[in-house]
Design an enzyme around this catalytic site. Structure first.
Site, PDB file in Angstrom:
ATOM      1  N   ASN A 171       0.677  -1.301  -0.144  1.00  0.00           N
ATOM      2  CA  ASN A 171       0.012   0.057  -0.124  1.00  0.00           C
ATOM      3  C   ASN A 171       0.702   1.162   0.054  1.00  0.00           C
ATOM      4  O   ASN A 171       0.633   2.189  -0.842  1.00  0.00           O
ATOM      5  CB  ASN A 171      -1.033  -0.118   1.034  1.00  0.00           C
ATOM      6  N   GLU A 214       7.821   0.848  15.289  1.00  0.00           N
ATOM      7  CA  GLU A 214       8.738   1.269  14.248  1.00  0.00           C
ATOM      8  C   GLU A 214       9.584   2.388  14.414  1.00  0.00           C
ATOM      9  O   GLU A 214      10.503   2.471  13.730  1.00  0.00           O
ATOM     10  CB  GLU A 214       8.001   1.040  12.822  1.00  0.00           C
ATOM     11  N   CYS A 271      -3.069   1.487   5.987  1.00  0.00           N
ATOM     12  CA  CYS A 271      -3.629   0.980   7.412  1.00  0.00           C
ATOM     13  C   CYS A 271      -4.245   1.780   8.523  1.00  0.00           C
ATOM     14  O   CYS A 271      -5.117   1.345   9.319  1.00  0.00           O
ATOM     15  CB  CYS A 271      -2.249   0.047   8.044  1.00  0.00           C
ATOM     16  N   GLU A 313       3.419  -5.329  12.193  1.00  0.00           N
ATOM     17  CA  GLU A 313       2.819  -4.209  12.007  1.00  0.00           C
ATOM     18  C   GLU A 313       1.505  -4.600  11.431  1.00  0.00           C
ATOM     19  O   GLU A 313       1.958  -5.004   9.857  1.00  0.00           O
ATOM     20  CB  GLU A 313       3.452  -3.207  11.107  1.00  0.00           C
TER      21      GLU A 313
END
Ligand code: NAD
Length: 483
Positions: free
Chosen positions: A150, A462, A282, A248
């Site tokens: 994405n 992250e 997301c 994730e």
């Protein structure tokens, strides 16, 4: 026809099997490039190269590692136009979005971690006359990095940059659906002087390349971004091997609108949070909950603005909603529109494929941005991640009800709330089960913060030093000074 190549030990090469995958332009529905269909053999060569490169890279002075990664960031910025165009063709997102967000953020990832590693420190604790102790944080070895389609370069680079900044080497796999910018990044790494074997990029299917990386005994840690389903499969393999895991995963993010919000900003922000990148982020706010006293007014204005979003050719400046990334995802989105109808939902706008914007795009995958109402929080469309331009909207009466509905899914990635009441903002933010809460904003990023989800949206973080912690191993050394 363009042919992409793997990047292993500084060499550009085809898959050992000689097999290829088709790479589609979603705006035209046509194959425009071929990608190596690599497998376990290619992963083996890449892991060996990464293992061999590890000792020297781990021992390279931090300043030198930092300088090389800065050079990567510079080259991404120098090649911004080319990278943005590649991402637009690969992914179907509007070109302006790739130029303004995706590619600059990819450069920022390298720049941030190139800087951060020079500021990274470890702890010393003084135990007085008895002694002291300190913590060494050393790189671990070969990192396996797996990313989705994405935000192709943005998410890929968010793994590569901290992994190698911390002194690890890596075997990285971009999504087979959008491999082009990772291929261009491999050329950039070569030009920037990244030593051979430090960054290896292997293309191919998840079940072949991804699974081989995860299962390889010499890959000590896995950083994965993608669906919860794949995350679970990875955990089943990596868990019993006691690998370090950062996952994730999916989201079903609530967007809470309180009556005391700044109405104009809340509507505009909610439209943006719902449909940016065709709803394929997301972090998109796909469940919109609105306090009943402003519900009708909000829905009217929201739908009006959604109808104004131009679904168009990703190459055109005025396009707000581009093409859906793949035929599979396009069909999945349509399926959920049908499920919404079956569950008794009312489609306020959208609900079907969009007309082709021009002759070039006549076979492309375009959808009308879709707004659905009349569905209860527990129905499938409100529980399952769709990952497309499809959102639901419903009213709530109390703050407690809004929080409870917001928290009612298995996901917990992000949430947005719109209110001008400071106390409410803090109170609700603290109660939401999610890793990120935006108040009166969306998609704001500060790379120093720990980014990631809770519940089935993820384990691991992250951002900032949290990422450097993940990619290093702490060792405590106790020095005894007493008798
Ligand atoms: P996906 O899980 O299908 O694929 C992600 C990556 O995993 C791809 O590179 C794929 O090839 C690989 N893969 C597939 N099967 C594998 C296996 N068995 N072993 C190892 N690797 C395997 O996800 P996708 O469709 O590419 O991306 C969409 C998903 O990603 C959505 O669920 C979205 O929410 C999630 N996502 C999460 C974040 C986040 O930060 N939490 C960010 C972006 C996307």
């Amino acid at each position: 026809m363009k042919k992409l190549l793997n990047y292993i030990n500084g060499n550009f090469q085809e898959a050992i099997s000689g097999k290829w995958l088709d790479n589609f332009d979603p705006a035209t529905g046509q194959v425009y490039a071929r990608v190596p269909a690599s497998d376990q053999q290619d992963v083996e060569v890449a892991v060996q190269a990464a293992s061999a490169a590890f000792p020297a890279w781990a021992d390279t002075p931090i300043g030198e590692r930092s300088r090389i990664l800065m050079r990567v960031a510079d080259l991404i910025e120098e090649r911004l136009e080319e990278l943005a165009l590649a991402e637009c063709i690969d992914n179907g997102k509007p070109l302006w979005l790739a130029k303004e967000v995706d590619i600059p953020r990819a450069a920022a990832n390298f720049r941030y971690f190139a800087n951060a590693v020079t500021q990274y420190y470890s702890e010393t604790y003084d135990m007085g006359s008895r002694g002291f102790n300190y913590t060494l944080r050393r790189p671990i070895g070969v990192a396996g990095l797996i990313s989705p389609w994405n935000l192709p370069l943005y998410l890929f680079s968010w793994k590569v940059a901290p992994a190698v900044a911390a002194g690890n080497t890596c075997v990285a796999k971009p999504s087979e659906v959008t491999p082009m910018t990772a291929f261009l990044l491999s050329q950039i790494c070569k030009d920037a002087g990244v030593p051979d074997g430090v960054i290896n990029i292997v293309h191919g299917l998840g079940g072949d390349v991804g699974a081989s990386i995860v299962a390889h005994p010499k890959v000590a840690m896995i950083s994965f971004t993608g669906s919860t389903l794949t995350g679970r499969k990875i955990t089943e393999v990596a868990g019993p091997m006691f690998k370090k895991l950062s996952l994730e995963m999916g989201g079903k993010n609530p967007n809470l609108v309180f009556a005391d919000c700044d109405f104009e900003k809340a509507v505009k922000g909610s439209v943006r949070a719902a449909f940016t990148n065709q709803g394929q982020i997301c972090l998109c706010g796909s469940r919109i909950l609105v306090e009943r006293s402003i519900y009708d007014r909000f829905v009217e204005e929201f739908v009006r603005q959604v109808k104004e979003l131009t679904v168009g050719d990703p190459l055109e400046e005025g396009t707000r909603v581009g093409a859906i990334v793949s035929k599979d995802q396009f069909e999945k989105d349509l399926l959920y529109m049908d499920i919404a109808r079956q569950e008794g939902g009312t489609i306020l706008t959208g609900g079907k494929a969009a007309a082709a914007p021009n002759e070039r795009c006549k076979n492309g995958w375009f959808l009308e941005p879709t707004v659905i109402t009349g569905l209860a929080p527990h129905c499938r469309v409100n529980q399952e991640e769709i990952f497309g331009p499809v959102v639901t909207i419903w009213p709530f009466d109390t703050e407690a009800e809004a929080i409870s509905a917001a928290n009612s899914t298995t996901y917990g990635l992000s949430a947005t709330l719109w209110t001008e009441n400071l106390r409410r903002a803090h109170r609700v933010a603290a109660e939401l089960h999610s890793g990120i809460v935006w108040v009166n904003s969306w998609l704001v990023r500060d790379l120093r913060t720990p980014f990631g989800g809770v519940k089935q949206s993820g384990i691991g973080r992250e951002g900032g030093f949290e990422a450097l912690h993940f990619f290093t191993e702490p060792k405590n050394v106790y020095i005894h000074l007493g008798d």
